[in-house]
Design a protein around this motif. Structure first.
Motif, PDB file in Angstrom:
ATOM      1  N   ASN A   1       8.454  -4.354 -17.513  1.00  0.00           N
ATOM      2  CA  ASN A   1       8.212  -3.894 -16.156  1.00  0.00           C
ATOM      3  C   ASN A   1       7.027  -4.611 -15.523  1.00  0.00           C
ATOM      4  OD1 ASN A   1      10.244  -2.141 -16.774  1.00  0.00           O
ATOM      5  ND2 ASN A   1       9.042  -0.273 -16.609  1.00  0.00           N
ATOM      6  N   SER A   2       5.985  -4.847 -16.307  1.00  0.00           N
ATOM      7  CA  SER A   2       4.795  -5.496 -15.767  1.00  0.00           C
ATOM      8  C   SER A   2       5.111  -6.887 -15.242  1.00  0.00           C
ATOM      9  CB  SER A   2       3.701  -5.579 -16.838  1.00  0.00           C
ATOM     10  OG  SER A   2       3.270  -4.296 -17.220  1.00  0.00           O
ATOM     11  N   ILE A   3       5.949  -7.629 -15.955  1.00  0.00           N
ATOM     12  CA  ILE A   3       6.301  -8.989 -15.532  1.00  0.00           C
ATOM     13  C   ILE A   3       6.927  -8.964 -14.143  1.00  0.00           C
ATOM     14  CG2 ILE A   3       7.839 -10.940 -15.988  1.00  0.00           C
ATOM     15  CD1 ILE A   3       7.469 -10.326 -18.994  1.00  0.00           C
ATOM     16  N   PHE A   4       7.883  -8.081 -13.932  1.00  0.00           N
ATOM     17  CA  PHE A   4       8.616  -8.072 -12.665  1.00  0.00           C
ATOM     18  C   PHE A   4       7.852  -7.363 -11.553  1.00  0.00           C
ATOM     19  CE2 PHE A   4      11.932  -9.168 -15.614  1.00  0.00           C
ATOM     20  CZ  PHE A   4      12.716 -10.061 -14.889  1.00  0.00           C
ATOM     21  N   VAL A   5       7.139  -6.290 -11.889  1.00  0.00           N
ATOM     22  CA  VAL A   5       6.347  -5.609 -10.863  1.00  0.00           C
ATOM     23  C   VAL A   5       5.231  -6.526 -10.366  1.00  0.00           C
ATOM     24  CG1 VAL A   5       4.716  -3.729 -10.442  1.00  0.00           C
ATOM     25  CG2 VAL A   5       6.862  -3.273 -11.635  1.00  0.00           C
ATOM     26  N   LEU A   6       4.543  -7.202 -11.288  1.00  0.00           N
ATOM     27  CA  LEU A   6       3.470  -8.111 -10.893  1.00  0.00           C
ATOM     28  C   LEU A   6       4.006  -9.300 -10.105  1.00  0.00           C
ATOM     29  CD1 LEU A   6       1.266  -8.069 -14.117  1.00  0.00           C
ATOM     30  CD2 LEU A   6       0.704  -7.088 -11.889  1.00  0.00           C
ATOM     31  N   ALA A   7       5.212  -9.768 -10.477  1.00  0.00           N
ATOM     32  CA  ALA A   7       5.817 -10.875  -9.722  1.00  0.00           C
ATOM     33  C   ALA A   7       6.083 -10.444  -8.283  1.00  0.00           C
ATOM     34  CB  ALA A   7       7.117 -11.314 -10.389  1.00  0.00           C
ATOM     35  N   GLY A   8       6.641  -9.250  -8.092  1.00  0.00           N
ATOM     36  CA  GLY A   8       6.888  -8.757  -6.749  1.00  0.00           C
ATOM     37  C   GLY A   8       5.597  -8.530  -5.984  1.00  0.00           C
TER      38      GLY A   8
ATOM     39  N   GLY B   1       0.778  -1.226   0.000  1.00  0.00           N
ATOM     40  CA  GLY B   1       0.000   0.000   0.000  1.00  0.00           C
ATOM     41  C   GLY B   1       0.808   1.273   0.000  1.00  0.00           C
ATOM     42  N   SER B   2       2.133   1.173  -0.217  1.00  0.00           N
ATOM     43  CA  SER B   2       2.947   2.391  -0.275  1.00  0.00           C
ATOM     44  C   SER B   2       2.532   3.264  -1.445  1.00  0.00           C
ATOM     45  CB  SER B   2       4.427   2.021  -0.397  1.00  0.00           C
ATOM     46  OG  SER B   2       4.863   1.319   0.751  1.00  0.00           O
ATOM     47  N   PHE B   3       2.126   2.615  -2.537  1.00  0.00           N
ATOM     48  CA  PHE B   3       1.513   3.269  -3.679  1.00  0.00           C
ATOM     49  C   PHE B   3       0.753   2.191  -4.430  1.00  0.00           C
ATOM     50  CE2 PHE B   3       6.122   2.816  -4.149  1.00  0.00           C
ATOM     51  CZ  PHE B   3       6.217   1.814  -5.105  1.00  0.00           C
ATOM     52  N   SER B   4      -0.057   2.580  -5.399  1.00  0.00           N
ATOM     53  CA  SER B   4      -0.912   1.607  -6.078  1.00  0.00           C
ATOM     54  C   SER B   4      -0.127   0.778  -7.086  1.00  0.00           C
ATOM     55  CB  SER B   4      -2.064   2.328  -6.785  1.00  0.00           C
ATOM     56  OG  SER B   4      -1.566   3.082  -7.881  1.00  0.00           O
ATOM     57  N   LEU B   5      -0.706  -0.356  -7.461  1.00  0.00           N
ATOM     58  CA  LEU B   5      -0.090  -1.191  -8.483  1.00  0.00           C
ATOM     59  C   LEU B   5      -0.040  -0.449  -9.814  1.00  0.00           C
ATOM     60  CD1 LEU B   5       1.065  -3.888  -9.416  1.00  0.00           C
ATOM     61  CD2 LEU B   5      -1.282  -4.699  -9.767  1.00  0.00           C
ATOM     62  N   VAL B   6      -1.117   0.244 -10.144  1.00  0.00           N
ATOM     63  CA  VAL B   6      -1.128   1.040 -11.379  1.00  0.00           C
ATOM     64  C   VAL B   6      -0.048   2.115 -11.311  1.00  0.00           C
ATOM     65  CG1 VAL B   6      -2.468   2.663 -12.768  1.00  0.00           C
ATOM     66  CG2 VAL B   6      -3.558   0.609 -11.866  1.00  0.00           C
ATOM     67  N   GLY B   7       0.108   2.718 -10.146  1.00  0.00           N
ATOM     68  CA  GLY B   7       1.149   3.729  -9.977  1.00  0.00           C
ATOM     69  C   GLY B   7       2.534   3.143 -10.156  1.00  0.00           C
ATOM     70  N   ALA B   8       2.742   1.933  -9.638  1.00  0.00           N
ATOM     71  CA  ALA B   8       4.044   1.279  -9.799  1.00  0.00           C
ATOM     72  C   ALA B   8       4.354   1.052 -11.271  1.00  0.00           C
ATOM     73  CB  ALA B   8       4.058  -0.053  -9.036  1.00  0.00           C
ATOM     74  N   LEU B   9       3.365   0.584 -12.029  1.00  0.00           N
ATOM     75  CA  LEU B   9       3.575   0.329 -13.454  1.00  0.00           C
ATOM     76  C   LEU B   9       3.779   1.640 -14.214  1.00  0.00           C
ATOM     77  CD1 LEU B   9       0.862  -2.434 -14.005  1.00  0.00           C
ATOM     78  CD2 LEU B   9       3.342  -2.749 -13.912  1.00  0.00           C
ATOM     79  N   PHE B  10       2.991   2.644 -13.867  1.00  0.00           N
ATOM     80  CA  PHE B  10       3.106   3.929 -14.557  1.00  0.00           C
ATOM     81  C   PHE B  10       4.463   4.572 -14.317  1.00  0.00           C
ATOM     82  CE2 PHE B  10       2.898   8.562 -14.269  1.00  0.00           C
ATOM     83  CZ  PHE B  10       2.534   8.883 -15.574  1.00  0.00           C
ATOM     84  N   TRP B  11       4.866   4.683 -13.071  1.00  0.00           N
ATOM     85  CA  TRP B  11       6.101   5.407 -12.753  1.00  0.00           C
ATOM     86  C   TRP B  11       7.348   4.657 -13.210  1.00  0.00           C
ATOM     87  CZ3 TRP B  11       5.997  10.287 -12.080  1.00  0.00           C
ATOM     88  CH2 TRP B  11       4.900  10.905 -11.480  1.00  0.00           C
ATOM     89  N   THR B  12       7.351   3.338 -13.085  1.00  0.00           N
ATOM     90  CA  THR B  12       8.533   2.591 -13.540  1.00  0.00           C
ATOM     91  C   THR B  12       8.661   2.642 -15.056  1.00  0.00           C
ATOM     92  OG1 THR B  12       7.290   0.498 -13.494  1.00  0.00           O
ATOM     93  CG2 THR B  12       8.615   1.035 -11.552  1.00  0.00           C
ATOM     94  N   THR B  13       7.524   2.601 -15.762  1.00  0.00           N
ATOM     95  CA  THR B  13       7.583   2.689 -17.222  1.00  0.00           C
ATOM     96  C   THR B  13       8.000   4.091 -17.653  1.00  0.00           C
ATOM     97  OG1 THR B  13       5.899   0.971 -17.462  1.00  0.00           O
ATOM     98  CG2 THR B  13       6.282   2.406 -19.354  1.00  0.00           C
TER      99      THR B  13
END
Length: 218
Positions: A162-169, A59-71
């Motif tokens: 990014n999605s592969i690794f972010v979703l895995a984590g 919950g530090s930030f959203s999953l969508v946020g993680a994908l958006f910012w890393t991309t």
């Protein structure tokens, strides 16, 4: 819950540094770490991305946020190397190649022609290959690939990787670091293939030059 409070969170090294960025800046910190990864290869995306997914799960930030910012970070970092390639330019590369042993200007011409034909696929798939993820942006700049094409294929390829690794984590949670060994195996395979191809090419070039020199020696 802050990701830094988790018992499985790294506290030192590059992973600890990336974690601190995420704790301080949220998703922006994850994006910044990924952008810097383009310029500093010892900072592996294969660690940062699962850690970002783990942080999103807490919950530090959203999953969508993680994908958006890393991309976004991937694209920004790639743009920096693209700009470097544009600044270097083909003429500087040609001048450098002319001074290198075992490398002919014709090799550069063939490589440039190949990239001009297949550059879009090279950028897209290159963003999903360790080591080449960053390097592929430089020839794109050198050959002056249209910026809109570069951005489109870089963003799409980066989003998939990014999605592969972010979703895995995100799914692995406390066991996010289990992703790293598999990523390392993939990286070793890529290195081995590159070394084999380069070694074969150099050996072939040396044999050809020796054969060409034999009549002169005789």
């Amino acid at each position: 819950m802050s990701v830094a409070d988790s018992r499985s969170a790294p506290t030192d090294g590059l992973a600890g540094w990336a974690l601190d960025l995420m704790d301080r800046l949220g998703g922006v910190g994850a994006g910044l770490a990924i952008a810097l990864e383009n310029f500093f290869p010892p900072l592996p995306s294969e660690v940062i991305l699962p850690l970002a997914g783990f942080a999103a799960g807490l919950g530090s930030f959203s999953l969508v946020g993680a994908l958006f910012w890393t991309t976004l970070g991937s694209v920004v970092g790639a743009l920096g190397l693209y700009a470097l390639g544009r600044w270097v330019g083909e003429q500087r590369i040609r001048a450098a190649v002319e001074k290198l042993p075992l490398v002919d200007v014709e090799d550069l011409d063939r490589t440039t022609a190949w990239f001009q034909r297949h550059g879009r696929k090279a950028v897209f798939f290159g963003r999903m290959v360790p080591i080449f993820r960053s390097l592929i942006s430089i020839p794109a700049g050198i050959t002056a690939m249209p910026i809109w094409q570069f951005l489109a294929f870089t963003a799409t390829g980066s989003l998939i990787w990014n999605s592969i690794f972010v979703l895995a984590g995100y799914k692995l949670g406390e066991n996010w670091s289990a992703v790293e060994p598999y990523a390392q195996v993939l990286q070793y395979v890529v290195i081995a293939v590159v070394v084999a191809v380069v070694g074969y090419g150099l050996a072939k070039r040396i044999r050809a030059r020796r054969r060409a020199a034999e009549p002169e020696a005789g």
